[in-house]
Design a protein around this motif. Sequence first.
Motif, PDB file in Angstrom:
ATOM      1  N   TYR A 131     -20.154  54.493 -39.358  1.00  0.00           N
ATOM      2  CA  TYR A 131     -19.036  54.439 -38.361  1.00  0.00           C
ATOM      3  C   TYR A 131     -18.701  55.146 -37.692  1.00  0.00           C
ATOM      4  CZ  TYR A 131     -17.552  51.678 -42.773  1.00  0.00           C
ATOM      5  OH  TYR A 131     -16.600  50.972 -43.963  1.00  0.00           O
ATOM      6  N   ASN A 171     -20.877  47.638 -30.054  1.00  0.00           N
ATOM      7  CA  ASN A 171     -20.192  47.120 -31.267  1.00  0.00           C
ATOM      8  C   ASN A 171     -21.000  45.751 -31.546  1.00  0.00           C
ATOM      9  OD1 ASN A 171     -18.785  47.663 -34.212  1.00  0.00           O
ATOM     10  ND2 ASN A 171     -17.983  45.587 -33.143  1.00  0.00           N
ATOM     11  N   GLY A 219     -13.527  46.787 -40.280  1.00  0.00           N
ATOM     12  CA  GLY A 219     -14.107  46.312 -39.373  1.00  0.00           C
ATOM     13  C   GLY A 219     -13.562  45.992 -38.040  1.00  0.00           C
ATOM     14  N   GLN A 233     -20.453  50.247 -38.010  1.00  0.00           N
ATOM     15  CA  GLN A 233     -19.244  49.700 -37.592  1.00  0.00           C
ATOM     16  C   GLN A 233     -18.503  50.696 -36.336  1.00  0.00           C
ATOM     17  OE1 GLN A 233     -17.015  47.230 -37.533  1.00  0.00           O
ATOM     18  NE2 GLN A 233     -15.907  48.191 -35.941  1.00  0.00           N
ATOM     19  N   SER A 264     -15.818  51.498 -33.524  1.00  0.00           N
ATOM     20  CA  SER A 264     -14.506  51.539 -33.290  1.00  0.00           C
ATOM     21  C   SER A 264     -13.773  52.223 -32.471  1.00  0.00           C
ATOM     22  CB  SER A 264     -13.813  51.551 -34.622  1.00  0.00           C
ATOM     23  OG  SER A 264     -14.404  50.560 -35.474  1.00  0.00           O
TER      24      SER A 264
END
Length: 245
Positions: A120, A154, A207, A165, A167
């Motif tokens: 992540y 992404n 997600g 992921q 973000s």
Amino acid sequence: MKALVTGASSGIGLEISKYLDSIGYEIILVARDKEKLESVAKTLTHKPKIIVMDLQQVEDIKSLYVLVKNDDIDILVNNAGFGLFGNFTETDLSKELKINVFHILTKLFLKDMKRKNKGYILNVASSAAFQSGPLMATYYSTKSYVYRLTEAINYENKKDKVNVQVSCLCPGPVDTNFNKVAGVRFSVKPLKADYVAKYAIDQMVKGKMLIIPGFKMKCAKFFGRFVSDKKLMAITYRIQKKKVK
């Protein structure tokens, strides 16, 4: 499980570190203030690794990666940011160039995560990403850069079926040291940093690419699409002028 958090000595970075620690992550804390990092370390359940680094030069950023590349990082939190208020020709160029931190760390760690096919990355931006910001021109434009690049990366990952992921956290005003550093006052009541931190991590692991904590900011983004860019800039300019102490 390990997480690397830049800008970890205060504000959102500090609260994200504390929340990740509470759910079992070993934390690598990165910031330029050794005393503050040591103070943060005392609040964590798991003993963290401390790296004192300013991350202003490209070589320093690459050195950070070399120091931790064998730590098998599961989460990268790109939180090394800045706040600058004033006319574009009068703001500090060296601080403005800190956008390099986000770009370089994202690229280096994303390559490793793609090879492992897991991980992540949380890039901390701002609701400023959604418009232009006279009197904070560099701040607004760099946050837009963070948001749009995160969005594109992404999307690439999803198309390539890569299980990483990426973000982007875009909060409105948060109760941190930001306004002191930027030399401004908030014009609306800020959110608590611990709430923003928990919300961001929880949404990231679900997600969510774009993460906007707080009902007011969600509404502002939605209704902002019905206002012209010129009008938004005029509104933003007036708001920024009111922030001067």
